[in-house]
Motif scaffolding. Structure first.
Motif, PDB file in Angstrom:
ATOM      1  N   ASN A 138       0.923  -1.035   0.279  1.00 49.68           N
ATOM      2  CA  ASN A 138      -0.114   0.051   0.181  1.00 49.68           C
ATOM      3  C   ASN A 138       0.933   1.105  -0.162  1.00 49.68           C
ATOM      4  OD1 ASN A 138       0.344  -0.534   2.964  1.00 49.68           O
ATOM      5  ND2 ASN A 138      -0.919   0.860   3.716  1.00 49.68           N
ATOM      6  N   THR A 139       2.419   1.539   0.613  1.00 48.08           N
ATOM      7  CA  THR A 139       3.217   2.354   0.662  1.00 48.08           C
ATOM      8  C   THR A 139       3.636   2.361  -0.919  1.00 48.08           C
ATOM      9  OG1 THR A 139       3.904   2.167   3.185  1.00 48.08           O
ATOM     10  CG2 THR A 139       5.030   3.229   2.436  1.00 48.08           C
ATOM     11  N   GLU A 140       3.851   1.434  -1.210  1.00 50.53           N
ATOM     12  CA  GLU A 140       4.515   1.448  -2.636  1.00 50.53           C
ATOM     13  C   GLU A 140       3.854   2.353  -3.771  1.00 50.53           C
ATOM     14  OE1 GLU A 140       6.146  -1.498  -6.170  1.00 50.53           O
ATOM     15  OE2 GLU A 140       5.440  -2.400  -4.184  1.00 50.53           O
ATOM     16  N   GLN A 141       2.413   1.355  -3.633  1.00 46.54           N
ATOM     17  CA  GLN A 141       1.447   2.663  -4.709  1.00 46.54           C
ATOM     18  C   GLN A 141       0.939   4.069  -3.889  1.00 46.54           C
ATOM     19  OE1 GLN A 141      -2.143   0.017  -3.189  1.00 46.54           O
ATOM     20  NE2 GLN A 141      -1.468  -2.053  -4.585  1.00 46.54           N
ATOM     21  N   ASN A 309       1.696  -2.197  11.323  1.00 48.23           N
ATOM     22  CA  ASN A 309       2.245  -1.337  10.004  1.00 48.23           C
ATOM     23  C   ASN A 309       3.724  -2.149  10.004  1.00 48.23           C
ATOM     24  OD1 ASN A 309       4.806  -0.309   9.008  1.00 48.23           O
ATOM     25  ND2 ASN A 309       3.285   2.359   9.646  1.00 48.23           N
ATOM     26  N   SER A 310       3.812  -3.301   9.186  1.00 45.10           N
ATOM     27  CA  SER A 310       4.609  -4.338   8.773  1.00 45.10           C
ATOM     28  C   SER A 310       6.119  -3.599   8.383  1.00 45.10           C
ATOM     29  CB  SER A 310       4.377  -4.852   7.681  1.00 45.10           C
ATOM     30  OG  SER A 310       4.045  -3.832   6.610  1.00 45.10           O
ATOM     31  N   LYS A 344      -4.466  -9.535  15.039  1.00 49.42           N
ATOM     32  CA  LYS A 344      -5.058  -8.907  14.069  1.00 49.42           C
ATOM     33  C   LYS A 344      -3.517  -7.312  12.964  1.00 49.42           C
ATOM     34  CE  LYS A 344      -9.429  -9.792  12.749  1.00 49.42           C
ATOM     35  NZ  LYS A 344     -10.840  -8.434  13.416  1.00 49.42           N
ATOM     36  N   TRP A 345      -3.336  -6.617  13.950  1.00 52.94           N
ATOM     37  CA  TRP A 345      -2.029  -6.241  13.854  1.00 52.94           C
ATOM     38  C   TRP A 345      -0.730  -6.933  13.507  1.00 52.94           C
ATOM     39  CZ3 TRP A 345      -2.517  -2.911  19.109  1.00 52.94           C
ATOM     40  CH2 TRP A 345      -3.413  -1.829  19.417  1.00 52.94           C
ATOM     41  N   LEU A 346      -0.776  -7.747  14.739  1.00 53.67           N
ATOM     42  CA  LEU A 346       0.421  -8.975  14.653  1.00 53.67           C
ATOM     43  C   LEU A 346       0.907  -9.683  12.781  1.00 53.67           C
ATOM     44  CD1 LEU A 346       3.373  -9.463  15.210  1.00 53.67           C
ATOM     45  CD2 LEU A 346       1.429 -11.505  16.288  1.00 53.67           C
ATOM     46  N   LYS A 347      -0.808 -10.719  12.570  1.00 52.06           N
ATOM     47  CA  LYS A 347      -1.025 -11.350  11.073  1.00 52.06           C
ATOM     48  C   LYS A 347      -0.606  -9.949  10.223  1.00 52.06           C
ATOM     49  CE  LYS A 347      -3.949 -13.161   8.780  1.00 52.06           C
ATOM     50  NZ  LYS A 347      -5.115 -13.509   8.070  1.00 52.06           N
ATOM     51  N   LYS A 348      -1.308  -8.768   9.880  1.00 52.13           N
ATOM     52  CA  LYS A 348      -0.575  -7.394   8.748  1.00 52.13           C
ATOM     53  C   LYS A 348       0.848  -7.131   8.947  1.00 52.13           C
ATOM     54  CE  LYS A 348      -2.981  -3.053   7.352  1.00 52.13           C
ATOM     55  NZ  LYS A 348      -1.462  -2.257   7.478  1.00 52.13           N
TER      56      LYS A 348
END
Length: 363
Positions: A138-141, A309-310, A344-348
């Motif tokens: 998403n950041t790349e986009q 935030n990955s 859910k945060w962790l998975k992302k």
């Protein structure tokens, strides 16, 4: 030429062959973003043939400047026309440059991206080199849409492990229930579990709000049960070098180890730990050390707090992925509550990692 030299030369050539002269090198941490950039500087200088190019290097953390300066010395690149500036100070740029480098470009805020866009416009014809080791899709986009900067070269963690550039890793996720015994909310006599449930109930019944979401995040970041699990883990690793990432100074100070944060600044101790020149085995930090710092002979990372935030989580994990011993496997420990939202945060946040290398433990 070593393999690392060859692949960095290849990346530099690919960037220089880009007709727009602007784009992003998405090279996983430890792959050599700075060395690749230096090769780009040298190629530009040979093409221009009129002395040293004027270069601006911007970055989010002042520690990153030292990494650039150290690499310039190591490879023997001498250019008196290099200027440094932080992302925060981008608005102060008034000069014209031949090359503009934005290190850790994924960390630009919305306001900083707007300022950087203006700098690009004011420096037409300059090479624009965006650098990132952790660029979420998403950041790349967003960067392509808002700044017109596409990814020119991509090199992933798994490719770097395959090529022997960084160490392999294993991630252990330690799940703990929120504490339901100790009163943390004196006014309403509630434990952290009861307080978490109360905030979640309001969010569910009245809708999401930034204030309540941040309150819930702060609660899990300050969790007593996560603190206890972290201290127990550090005790088990008492004879090993461990870097611990916390959300705030309060938690860091309670771990019983050396602390280096913005409020407890110990730059000398931090630098000694980084270089493995001290008897300090455990060091707790907050945001310091996220990017641009290479820790020598560090096999263990403990993450007491994270968000969705990955990019942030990947940068922290990669602090230990230097391949400084044969067959090294870095041990990454992540402490999480058993609450659905944090899971859910962790998975992302683990999107960049091989899920086959992740195991879960319930404590």
């Amino acid at each position: 030429m070593t393999f690392r030299d060859q692949i960095q030369e290849k990346w530099a050539n690919e960037f220089m062959e880009n007709p727009d002269g602007a784009g992003i090198l998405h090279l996983c941490p430890r792959a050599g973003k700075i060395r690749t950039s230096i090769r780009i500087f040298c190629k530009f200088q040979r093409i221009q043939g009129n002395g040293y190019p004027k270069i601006l290097i911007c970055y989010p953390d002042k520690n990153i400047q030292k990494s650039w300066e150290d690499d310039f010395i190591t490879v023997g690149y001498n250019n008196p026309n290099i200027h440094y500036i932080t992302h925060v100070s981008l608005g102060k740029v008034i000069e014209d440059y031949d090359i503009i480098v934005c290190d850790e470009i994924h960390l630009l805020s919305a306001k900083q991206k707007s300022t950087f866009k203006k700098i690009m416009k004011d420096n037409k014809g300059a090479l624009i080199v965006g650098l990132s080791g952790t660029l979420a899709k998403n950041t790349e986009q967003e960067l392509k849409k808002e700044l017109g900067l596409p990814v020119i070269v991509e090199y992933t963690l798994e490719e770097a492990i395959r090529d022997g550039i960084i160490s392999d890793y294993k991630i252990t996720v330690i799940k703990v229930d929120l504490d339901n015994k100790t009163i943390v909310d004196q006014k309403k006599s509630r434990t952290e579990k009861q307080k978490y449930n109360a905030i979640s109930w309001v969010i569910k019944s009245k809708g999401q709000s930034l204030f309540l979401s941040l309150a819930r995040m702060r609660l899990v970041h300050n969790s007593l049960s996560k603190l206890t699990a972290t201290k127990k883990l550090l005790d088990n690793l008492k004879d090993e070098r461990v870097l611990v990432f916390c959300a705030n100074n309060k938690i860091a100070k309670q771990l019983g180890c050396k602390v280096h944060t913005s409020k407890n600044n110990d730059q000398e101790g931090f630098e000694q730990f980084v270089a493995n020149n001290s008897q300090i085995n455990h060091l707790a930090v907050c945001k310091i050390g996220n990017t641009g710092v290479s820790f020598k002979l560090l096999d263990n990372i403990v993450i007491n707090a994270f968000d969705s935030n990955s990019e942030n989580l990947t940068q922290r994990i990669c602090r230990s992925l230097i391949l400084d011993s044969k067959d090294k496997v870095s041990n990454i420990y992540i402490i999480t509550s058993t609450e659905e939202v944090e899971l859910k945060w962790l998975k992302k946040s683990l999107e960049f990692f091989d899920h086959k290398k992740i195991k879960y433990e319930q404590h």
